[in-house]
Design a protein around this motif. Structure first.
Motif, PDB file in Angstrom:
ATOM      1  N   THR A 301       0.834  -1.197   0.000  1.00  0.00           N
ATOM      2  CA  THR A 301       0.000   0.000   0.000  1.00  0.00           C
ATOM      3  C   THR A 301       0.872   1.251   0.000  1.00  0.00           C
ATOM      4  O   THR A 301       0.681   2.174  -0.798  1.00  0.00           O
ATOM      5  CB  THR A 301      -0.924   0.017   1.238  1.00  0.00           C
ATOM      6  N   GLY A 302       1.860   1.264   0.906  1.00  0.00           N
ATOM      7  CA  GLY A 302       2.741   2.424   0.992  1.00  0.00           C
ATOM      8  C   GLY A 302       3.503   2.655  -0.291  1.00  0.00           C
ATOM      9  O   GLY A 302       3.559   3.783  -0.807  1.00  0.00           O
ATOM     10  N   LEU A 303       4.071   1.580  -0.838  1.00  0.00           N
ATOM     11  CA  LEU A 303       4.898   1.725  -2.039  1.00  0.00           C
ATOM     12  C   LEU A 303       4.070   2.210  -3.225  1.00  0.00           C
ATOM     13  O   LEU A 303       4.533   3.009  -4.032  1.00  0.00           O
ATOM     14  CB  LEU A 303       5.579   0.396  -2.372  1.00  0.00           C
ATOM     15  N   ILE A 304       2.830   1.715  -3.326  1.00  0.00           N
ATOM     16  CA  ILE A 304       2.011   2.127  -4.473  1.00  0.00           C
ATOM     17  C   ILE A 304       1.668   3.606  -4.386  1.00  0.00           C
ATOM     18  O   ILE A 304       1.714   4.335  -5.385  1.00  0.00           O
ATOM     19  CB  ILE A 304       0.762   1.235  -4.585  1.00  0.00           C
ATOM     20  N   ILE A 305       1.384   4.082  -3.159  1.00  0.00           N
ATOM     21  CA  ILE A 305       1.101   5.513  -3.008  1.00  0.00           C
ATOM     22  C   ILE A 305       2.317   6.332  -3.444  1.00  0.00           C
ATOM     23  O   ILE A 305       2.205   7.315  -4.182  1.00  0.00           O
ATOM     24  CB  ILE A 305       0.725   5.834  -1.550  1.00  0.00           C
TER      25      ILE A 305
ATOM     26  N   LEU B  68       6.114  12.476   8.324  1.00  0.00           N
ATOM     27  CA  LEU B  68       4.971  11.901   9.031  1.00  0.00           C
ATOM     28  C   LEU B  68       5.175  10.413   9.300  1.00  0.00           C
ATOM     29  O   LEU B  68       4.271   9.727   9.729  1.00  0.00           O
ATOM     30  CB  LEU B  68       3.685  12.119   8.224  1.00  0.00           C
ATOM     31  N   SER B  69       6.390   9.915   9.043  1.00  0.00           N
ATOM     32  CA  SER B  69       6.619   8.479   9.232  1.00  0.00           C
ATOM     33  C   SER B  69       7.598   8.205  10.357  1.00  0.00           C
ATOM     34  O   SER B  69       7.954   7.068  10.592  1.00  0.00           O
ATOM     35  CB  SER B  69       7.158   7.854   7.940  1.00  0.00           C
ATOM     36  N   ILE B  70       8.025   9.250  11.081  1.00  0.00           N
ATOM     37  CA  ILE B  70       9.094   9.032  12.046  1.00  0.00           C
ATOM     38  C   ILE B  70       8.663   8.087  13.170  1.00  0.00           C
ATOM     39  O   ILE B  70       9.464   7.271  13.638  1.00  0.00           O
ATOM     40  CB  ILE B  70       9.648  10.379  12.600  1.00  0.00           C
ATOM     41  N   GLY B  71       7.393   8.155  13.578  1.00  0.00           N
ATOM     42  CA  GLY B  71       6.908   7.255  14.626  1.00  0.00           C
ATOM     43  C   GLY B  71       7.067   5.786  14.241  1.00  0.00           C
ATOM     44  O   GLY B  71       7.798   5.034  14.893  1.00  0.00           O
ATOM     45  N   PRO B  72       6.398   5.357  13.140  1.00  0.00           N
ATOM     46  CA  PRO B  72       6.583   3.976  12.692  1.00  0.00           C
ATOM     47  C   PRO B  72       8.040   3.627  12.405  1.00  0.00           C
ATOM     48  O   PRO B  72       8.459   2.488  12.610  1.00  0.00           O
ATOM     49  CB  PRO B  72       5.755   3.916  11.397  1.00  0.00           C
ATOM     50  N   PHE B 126       3.503   3.452   6.125  1.00  0.00           N
ATOM     51  CA  PHE B 126       2.930   2.118   5.904  1.00  0.00           C
ATOM     52  C   PHE B 126       4.036   1.101   5.673  1.00  0.00           C
ATOM     53  O   PHE B 126       3.969  -0.026   6.153  1.00  0.00           O
ATOM     54  CB  PHE B 126       1.993   2.140   4.698  1.00  0.00           C
ATOM     55  N   VAL B 127       5.039   1.513   4.896  1.00  0.00           N
ATOM     56  CA  VAL B 127       6.132   0.592   4.591  1.00  0.00           C
ATOM     57  C   VAL B 127       6.867   0.207   5.877  1.00  0.00           C
ATOM     58  O   VAL B 127       7.108  -0.975   6.137  1.00  0.00           O
ATOM     59  CB  VAL B 127       7.105   1.233   3.583  1.00  0.00           C
TER      60      VAL B 127
END
Lengths: 319, 313
Positions: A301-305, B68-72, B126-127
């Protein structure tokens, strides 16, 4: 009907076409994997779930279209608050339906006004203003809604899960909403002003547009739509939960980007919001069907975005 | 003297320290027993990972972006630290280095395609989360002994979190505010055109700042498992908000490369103490993020007042 060369070319120039093509491809892969089983059910499910993303995506689209830096990060908190407050007021009966709806809209109105006041009075970037306000809104929702286990009123539950010939009723309503907002965007003074501000705020101001009033209306609109989403989501999922808004932070921004709206502002695309929301849902469905684990699903999902935004590319900011 | 003390410039620079002092004074007043070695150590325990995450965020904000990804990401490095780094230390170190490499790559991507960092990092969140879940499907793992030893070390007289926070602040301050290349890096956020015309590579500065962001994110994750002993994919979800709030409380501006490492660390300490303050005030933890948001808004309002004064003079 076979499209002729120029017509086909014009169709492919539409920024929203890619999200629908993506949706189609992902659906075909899923269906071919299941050998045609549940092909219709998947579409029905996609319409049901995409509806909520569309509602908040439309609000986010208006906000983002007003120009670089404009974004609403308070959507998830707003969804949680509106869901909790309305479920408590309606208390599982149809008697308070109208009051509950009005209170939900009141929540959205207040959050929108609060967001804009912070931006205007404190002169801070919208991302910080909406983030700070989301802290307060979420806290209110947590304090108010802890341990809340109220079923939605029967009417709301039925309405949000009703099917008309296999098509979710709510999806039809939201298609109407999207159409209405499309008219607002392209045919009204307000909508034209939103686009003008996004293209060049100074020129818009010099042309006599009341920039601040338009921005105010836009943040309020986004707040109202997030509250509507909270209400519908609580009805659909049999009650409000405090984390039900979480996934809509990324989703609302992602569908705007994937749907072909310019992140730099000034160009909006309503059909793309629907296409991108369907695409996002079907993508997860496809990964599920192919047997991908939760971790792989998240990564994809992340990569596609990121791939979509990279392909679309950023634009030079206009001054 | 008074003119200097009431000048907007001075007021602005003192605001982060003043907010922390007011909060600390309030805590000491309500609960005098916290005014001790162990009281401070206990209250400020989590200040180290939060301060490191805030410093990571500050590097990204310096070049006009937002992570916005620093937490994960901190969560992922914690998961790597509690699994790979213990079982196969070399592989663990390589994985952490690769994470920093990905950050540098993100900086390059954002610069190359002129992308909004918010969307890219939201995607990356997400990644990172997916990778964490793959590495550590259920909460667990075990922190390396040496990290636990470092985080549990007891200095005489001054508790570790205070020494660690001071060191972090001073080192980054020296590097970013007092070195010539540091000035170039801040300039890349302040006036990219000028820096580019002067012959500096904007691509390189963006990549370096992102890599530094990743580096401090790794340190944050490792210091976190030194305190918790175990990891979980969601262990640091709130750090995204904390880090942004910390930078703002510390006087960082969102555009123009105007940041302050010392302020950022002070901001992180302030945020950490809010939790304790609410407990001593007997306010429900439900209101914790609300209180943090409230403090954020108050500080921003004070800053707006100072700015207005600046504009008038």
């Amino acid at each position: 009907m076979i499209l002729k060369g120029p017509a086909l070319e014009r169709l492919f120039k539409k920024p929203w076409i890619w999200s629908y093509l993506g949706t189609l491809i992902v659906w075909l892969i899923t269906v071919s994997f299941t050998k045609g089983q549940g092909a219709g059910d998947i579409i029905t499910a996609a319409l049901s779930f995409a509806t909520f993303t569309v509602i908040v995506g439309l609000g986010q689209m208006f906000v983002i279209t007003t120009g670089p830096g404009n974004i609403d990060l308070s959507i998830p908190a707003n969804i949680a608050l509106s869901g909790a407050v309305t479920m408590k007021i309606m208390d599982g009966t149809n008697d308070m339906l109208v009051v509950g709806f009005l209170v939900a809209m009141g929540c959205g109105l207040l959050v929108g006004i609060f967001n804009y006041s912070l931006i205007r009075i404190l002169k801070i970037p919208p991302i910080i203003a909406t983030l700070s306000s989301s802290f307060l809104v979420l806290s209110t929702a947590i304090a108010y809604g802890r341990g809340l286990k109220v079923k939605p009123p029967p009417f709301l539950a039925d309405f949000t899960t009703e099917m008309v010939y296999g098509v979710p009723m709510l999806a039809l309503v939201v298609i109407g909403l999207a159409f209405g907002l499309s008219v607002v965007l392209h045919r009204t003074l307000y909508g034209r002003s939103v686009l003008a501000i996004g293209q060049n705020m100074r020129a818009a101001r010099l042309a006599g547009i009341n920039v601040e009033r338009i921005r105010f209306a836009t943040y309020v609109l986004s707040g109202l739509l997030a509250s509507l989403c909270g209400l519908a989501l609580a009805g659909f999922s049999g009650g409000a939960s405090l984390n039900m808004g979480e996934e809509y932070l990324l989703a609302s921004i992602a569908v705007v980007v994937i749907g072909g709206t310019s992140v730099a502002g000034g160009r909006a695309n309503v059909p793309g919001i629907w296409g991108a929301s369907l695409f996002m849902f079907l993508l997860v469905t496809m990964l599920n069907t192919l047997g991908a684990s939760g971790g792989v699903r998240l990564i994809m999902t992340g990569l596609i975005i990121i791939a979509v935004i990279t392909a679309a590319g950023g634009e030079k900011q206009q001054h | 003297m008074w003119a200097y003390l009431s000048s907007p410039r001075f007021l602005r620079s003192i605001l982060p320290a003043a907010s922390l002092a007011v909060l600390l004074a309030a805590i000491f007043y309500i609960q005098p027993r916290t005014m001790s070695y162990f009281g401070l150590k206990l209250m400020l325990q989590y200040a180290v990972p939060i301060a490191l995450a805030t410093i990571a965020q500050m590097h990204i904000i310096t070049v006009n972006d937002l992570d916005l990804s620093i937490g994960p990401f901190v969560g992922l490095t914690a998961c790597i630290g509690a699994t790979l780094l213990v079982s196969t230390p070399l592989l663990g170190l390589l994985a952490l280095a690769a994470c920093i490499g990905v950050y540098a790559g993100l900086g390059a991507l954002v610069y190359w395609r002129n992308l909004p960092s918010i969307v890219v990092t939201l995607g990356m969140s997400f990644v990172w989360m997916g990778l964490s879940v793959l590495i550590l499907p259920t909460p667990g793992g075990k922190a390396p002994v040496w990290i636990k030893a470092i985080m549990g070390y007891e200095f005489p007289f001054i508790p570790l979190p205070i020494i660690a926070a001071t060191t972090i602040a001073l080192v980054v301050h020296q590097g970013l505010m007092h070195s010539s290349y540091g000035a170039v890096l801040r300039g890349a956020g302040g006036n990219p055109k000028a820096i580019g015309r002067a012959g500096w590579s904007l691509l390189k500065s963006k990549m370096l700042m992102y890599a530094l962001g990743g580096f401090f994110g790794v340190l944050s994750g490792l210091s976190l498992i030194g305190l918790t002993s175990a990891a979980d994919a969601h262990i640091a979800d709130r750090y995204t908000l904390y880090s942004i709030a910390g930078v703002i409380l510390g006087g960082g501006e969102f555009v123009g490369g105007r940041v302050s490492p010392i302020g950022a660390v002070l901001g992180a300490l302030t945020l950490t103490l809010t939790g304790s303050f609410l407990i001593f005030m007997k306010i429900s933890p439900d209101w914790q993020i609300g209180a943090q948001g409230g403090i954020l808004i108050i500080v921003l309002a004070l800053r707006a007042l100072i700015k207005r004064k600046e504009a008038m003079s």
